[in-house]
Design a protein around this motif. Sequence first.
Motif, PDB file in Angstrom:
ATOM      1  N   VAL A 133       1.063  -1.005   0.045  1.00 47.05           N
ATOM      2  CA  VAL A 133       0.093  -0.284   0.074  1.00 47.05           C
ATOM      3  C   VAL A 133       0.957   1.152   0.064  1.00 47.05           C
ATOM      4  CG1 VAL A 133      -1.911   1.071   1.077  1.00 47.05           C
ATOM      5  CG2 VAL A 133      -1.631  -1.397   1.258  1.00 47.05           C
ATOM      6  N   ARG A 134       0.886   1.901  -0.957  1.00 45.01           N
ATOM      7  CA  ARG A 134       1.921   2.887  -1.279  1.00 45.01           C
ATOM      8  C   ARG A 134       1.367   4.313  -0.362  1.00 45.01           C
ATOM      9  NH1 ARG A 134       3.319   5.888  -6.722  1.00 45.01           N
ATOM     10  NH2 ARG A 134       5.347   7.063  -6.358  1.00 45.01           N
ATOM     11  N   ASN A 135       0.290   4.458  -0.508  1.00 44.00           N
ATOM     12  CA  ASN A 135      -0.303   5.584   0.427  1.00 44.00           C
ATOM     13  C   ASN A 135      -1.758   5.514   0.568  1.00 44.00           C
ATOM     14  OD1 ASN A 135      -1.095   6.306  -2.184  1.00 44.00           O
ATOM     15  ND2 ASN A 135      -0.441   8.426  -2.021  1.00 44.00           N
ATOM     16  N   VAL A 136      -2.313   6.178   1.507  1.00 46.77           N
ATOM     17  CA  VAL A 136      -3.658   6.345   1.508  1.00 46.77           C
ATOM     18  C   VAL A 136      -4.106   7.882   1.956  1.00 46.77           C
ATOM     19  CG1 VAL A 136      -3.800   5.235   3.650  1.00 46.77           C
ATOM     20  CG2 VAL A 136      -5.869   5.578   2.611  1.00 46.77           C
ATOM     21  N   VAL A 137      -4.883   8.711   1.496  1.00 41.84           N
ATOM     22  CA  VAL A 137      -5.259   9.933   1.677  1.00 41.84           C
ATOM     23  C   VAL A 137      -6.793   9.901   1.676  1.00 41.84           C
ATOM     24  CG1 VAL A 137      -3.209  11.096   0.796  1.00 41.84           C
ATOM     25  CG2 VAL A 137      -5.119  10.763  -0.568  1.00 41.84           C
ATOM     26  N   ALA A 138      -7.432  11.036   2.182  1.00 40.77           N
ATOM     27  CA  ALA A 138      -8.675  11.471   2.238  1.00 40.77           C
ATOM     28  C   ALA A 138      -8.847  12.848   2.068  1.00 40.77           C
ATOM     29  CB  ALA A 138      -9.404  10.951   3.476  1.00 40.77           C
ATOM     30  N   GLN A 139     -10.000  13.192   1.560  1.00 39.35           N
ATOM     31  CA  GLN A 139     -10.324  14.597   1.197  1.00 39.35           C
ATOM     32  C   GLN A 139     -11.793  15.026   1.068  1.00 39.35           C
ATOM     33  OE1 GLN A 139      -7.620  14.788  -2.046  1.00 39.35           O
ATOM     34  NE2 GLN A 139      -9.282  14.194  -3.686  1.00 39.35           N
ATOM     35  N   ARG A 140     -12.084  15.957   1.627  1.00 37.08           N
ATOM     36  CA  ARG A 140     -13.414  16.468   1.367  1.00 37.08           C
ATOM     37  C   ARG A 140     -13.865  16.653  -0.239  1.00 37.08           C
ATOM     38  NH1 ARG A 140     -17.026  15.184   5.754  1.00 37.08           N
ATOM     39  NH2 ARG A 140     -15.477  15.418   7.755  1.00 37.08           N
ATOM     40  N   THR A 141     -15.058  16.226  -0.601  1.00 35.29           N
ATOM     41  CA  THR A 141     -15.616  16.508  -2.125  1.00 35.29           C
ATOM     42  C   THR A 141     -16.304  17.720  -2.003  1.00 35.29           C
ATOM     43  OG1 THR A 141     -17.840  15.485  -1.936  1.00 35.29           O
ATOM     44  CG2 THR A 141     -15.743  13.985  -2.429  1.00 35.29           C
ATOM     45  N   PRO A 142     -16.327  18.411  -3.083  1.00 31.89           N
ATOM     46  CA  PRO A 142     -17.581  19.545  -3.020  1.00 31.89           C
ATOM     47  C   PRO A 142     -18.690  19.665  -2.349  1.00 31.89           C
ATOM     48  CG  PRO A 142     -16.394  19.413  -5.262  1.00 31.89           C
ATOM     49  CD  PRO A 142     -16.104  17.978  -4.413  1.00 31.89           C
ATOM     50  N   THR A 143     -19.259  18.279  -2.061  1.00 34.16           N
ATOM     51  CA  THR A 143     -20.721  18.181  -1.499  1.00 34.16           C
ATOM     52  C   THR A 143     -20.464  17.908  -0.026  1.00 34.16           C
ATOM     53  OG1 THR A 143     -20.840  15.969  -2.191  1.00 34.16           O
ATOM     54  CG2 THR A 143     -21.806  17.196  -3.665  1.00 34.16           C
ATOM     55  N   GLY A 144     -19.258  17.851   0.492  1.00 34.85           N
ATOM     56  CA  GLY A 144     -19.085  17.547   1.801  1.00 34.85           C
ATOM     57  C   GLY A 144     -18.771  16.103   2.168  1.00 34.85           C
ATOM     58  N   THR A 145     -18.874  15.169   0.981  1.00 29.36           N
ATOM     59  CA  THR A 145     -18.649  13.900   1.360  1.00 29.36           C
ATOM     60  C   THR A 145     -17.031  13.401   1.542  1.00 29.36           C
ATOM     61  OG1 THR A 145     -18.698  13.266  -0.785  1.00 29.36           O
ATOM     62  CG2 THR A 145     -20.634  13.116   0.458  1.00 29.36           C
ATOM     63  N   VAL A 146     -16.647  12.500   1.851  1.00 26.44           N
ATOM     64  CA  VAL A 146     -15.374  12.164   2.121  1.00 26.44           C
ATOM     65  C   VAL A 146     -14.783  11.161   0.757  1.00 26.44           C
ATOM     66  CG1 VAL A 146     -13.454  11.216   3.412  1.00 26.44           C
ATOM     67  CG2 VAL A 146     -15.093  12.896   4.494  1.00 26.44           C
ATOM     68  N   LYS A 147     -13.779  11.468   0.253  1.00 27.37           N
ATOM     69  CA  LYS A 147     -13.239  10.416  -0.707  1.00 27.37           C
ATOM     70  C   LYS A 147     -11.749   9.936  -0.228  1.00 27.37           C
ATOM     71  CE  LYS A 147     -12.285  10.295  -5.679  1.00 27.37           C
ATOM     72  NZ  LYS A 147     -12.530  10.741  -7.061  1.00 27.37           N
ATOM     73  N   VAL A 148     -11.874   8.816  -0.243  1.00 25.00           N
ATOM     74  CA  VAL A 148     -10.556   8.054   0.184  1.00 25.00           C
ATOM     75  C   VAL A 148      -9.992   7.527  -1.027  1.00 25.00           C
ATOM     76  CG1 VAL A 148      -9.708   6.044   1.365  1.00 25.00           C
ATOM     77  CG2 VAL A 148     -11.309   7.207   2.439  1.00 25.00           C
ATOM     78  N   VAL A 149      -8.610   7.801  -1.263  1.00 23.06           N
ATOM     79  CA  VAL A 149      -7.739   7.384  -2.409  1.00 23.06           C
ATOM     80  C   VAL A 149      -6.634   6.670  -1.863  1.00 23.06           C
ATOM     81  CG1 VAL A 149      -6.687   8.340  -4.554  1.00 23.06           C
ATOM     82  CG2 VAL A 149      -8.531   9.381  -3.780  1.00 23.06           C
ATOM     83  N   SER A 150      -6.358   5.466  -2.367  1.00 20.80           N
ATOM     84  CA  SER A 150      -5.284   4.670  -2.154  1.00 20.80           C
ATOM     85  C   SER A 150      -4.348   4.268  -3.398  1.00 20.80           C
ATOM     86  CB  SER A 150      -5.637   3.556  -1.145  1.00 20.80           C
ATOM     87  OG  SER A 150      -4.322   2.945  -0.675  1.00 20.80           O
ATOM     88  N   GLN A 151      -3.346   3.968  -3.259  1.00 15.68           N
ATOM     89  CA  GLN A 151      -2.303   3.515  -4.376  1.00 15.68           C
ATOM     90  C   GLN A 151      -1.919   2.182  -3.830  1.00 15.68           C
ATOM     91  OE1 GLN A 151       0.558   6.489  -5.747  1.00 15.68           O
ATOM     92  NE2 GLN A 151      -0.726   6.445  -7.473  1.00 15.68           N
ATOM     93  N   ILE A 152      -2.266   1.005  -4.668  1.00 15.63           N
ATOM     94  CA  ILE A 152      -1.916  -0.178  -4.251  1.00 15.63           C
ATOM     95  C   ILE A 152      -0.960  -0.815  -5.409  1.00 15.63           C
ATOM     96  CG2 ILE A 152      -2.728  -2.679  -3.813  1.00 15.63           C
ATOM     97  CD1 ILE A 152      -4.132  -0.398  -2.016  1.00 15.63           C
ATOM     98  N   VAL A 153       0.255  -1.295  -4.934  1.00 17.83           N
ATOM     99  CA  VAL A 153       1.236  -1.834  -5.883  1.00 17.83           C
ATOM    100  C   VAL A 153       1.156  -3.242  -5.810  1.00 17.83           C
ATOM    101  CG1 VAL A 153       3.739  -1.816  -6.293  1.00 17.83           C
ATOM    102  CG2 VAL A 153       2.605   0.324  -5.248  1.00 17.83           C
ATOM    103  N   ASN A 154       1.304  -3.877  -6.931  1.00 20.15           N
ATOM    104  CA  ASN A 154       1.621  -5.357  -7.226  1.00 20.15           C
ATOM    105  C   ASN A 154       2.894  -5.660  -7.150  1.00 20.15           C
ATOM    106  OD1 ASN A 154       1.458  -7.822  -8.077  1.00 20.15           O
ATOM    107  ND2 ASN A 154       0.512  -7.913  -9.816  1.00 20.15           N
ATOM    108  N   CYS A 155       3.388  -6.076  -6.110  1.00 19.41           N
ATOM    109  CA  CYS A 155       5.071  -6.402  -5.997  1.00 19.41           C
ATOM    110  C   CYS A 155       5.471  -7.807  -6.644  1.00 19.41           C
ATOM    111  CB  CYS A 155       5.371  -6.469  -4.764  1.00 19.41           C
ATOM    112  SG  CYS A 155       5.011  -5.149  -3.687  1.00 19.41           S
ATOM    113  N   THR A 156       4.524  -8.411  -7.339  1.00 18.64           N
ATOM    114  CA  THR A 156       4.680  -9.741  -8.056  1.00 18.64           C
ATOM    115  C   THR A 156       4.931  -9.659  -9.510  1.00 18.64           C
ATOM    116  OG1 THR A 156       2.510 -10.445  -8.569  1.00 18.64           O
ATOM    117  CG2 THR A 156       3.430 -10.783  -6.305  1.00 18.64           C
TER     118      THR A 156
END
Lengths: 159, 206
Positions: free
Chosen positions: A76-99
């Motif tokens: 799991v390279r990173n995970v961040v969360a941010q508010r969208t313009p409507t006030g909901t929360v968006k979680v974004v994460s980058q997943i790396v396949n090491c194989t």
Amino acid sequence: MNKVFAAMAGLAGIAALGGCTQVQEPAPICNMAGIAAQRQLVALPAAAPNEPSPLLEMPLNSVSITDYTVMNKLFVRNVVAQRTPTGTVKVVSQIVNCTDYPLNVEARTQFYDQAQAPSEQVSAWKRLNLAPRTFNTYSENSIGTRTVQYYMVELKETR
Amino acid sequence: MRRLTFVAAAALLLSACQTVQNTAGTPTTYVDPSTLGPVKGVGIESQDIISMTDQMMRDMLAEPRLGNAATPPNVIIDAEYFVNESSSRLNRNTITDRLRVGLQRAAQGRMQFVGRHYANMVDAERKLKRQGVIDQGKNPAAAAQKGGDYRLGGRITSLDSRDSKSGMTQRYTQIVFEMADLESGEIVWSGIYDFAKAATDDVIYR
């Protein structure tokens, strides 16, 4: 004295073997030993109010790989969360396949309120196709707005 | 005293040995609809429907024109303009019903939902009230049924291929969701869900 020499020779042999495992890999390189070393342990036997949970591997605001089969295949390279313009929360994460093989994984998110209680139903599993040695981005939106304060992402292999 | 010490030591030993009983549960006919079940083919299945409707619902709530308008818009979500052109046999209402119910429960006033599929039912009741056959009920009379500001449209399409030697079938399925402005025709939101599946088993969808 001979025993000391034998012990030293043994240690040197182990060190040499360890050196053999340091094979140079193409990017991305995942330090699975480092990830394992970061895992924290809590001594409590059961969940109790105002006490740390014995669910050691699943802290809030993080991505937890809950599947043994891909635990040492993904990073799991990173995970961040941010508010969208409507006030909901968006979680974004980058997943790396090491194989060197394609992987199909899926993830879902549970959002929590200030009291760390689930603020809404858990999201549906969302599939993620990972080509060999590539990364892909997982994202999920919350339903609620101001009630959402924390999140937790679960990640497992698609079966 | 010696016995007590023995029991305490045994309890300590047992507690130290405790691990997760990592075995399968009791078999049942119920399966989790959000994950792959024992019968799996290349078509649209329950886990796809649950996943796609959940994704679209969350995505719509993040669109300001739908989820954060000064006046909550009237939306119509049904299968009238949601067409299935794929090779999968499917009741389109399964998707649109789940989307409408999920969105209405989640929106909590951020959108208003018009049941256009109930228009005939409402019309019949209104006529009976106006004719005096039945009384007005508790709600005040409305000049007309609500009009929609936005309506769901969409299309399901697929691409099939088959290996005649191995009998393996592969199907790519694409489901497009769009929300159209019912005055201007502008598409104010769109979402896409797609997947490809390959299998040799001969599953029949009914």
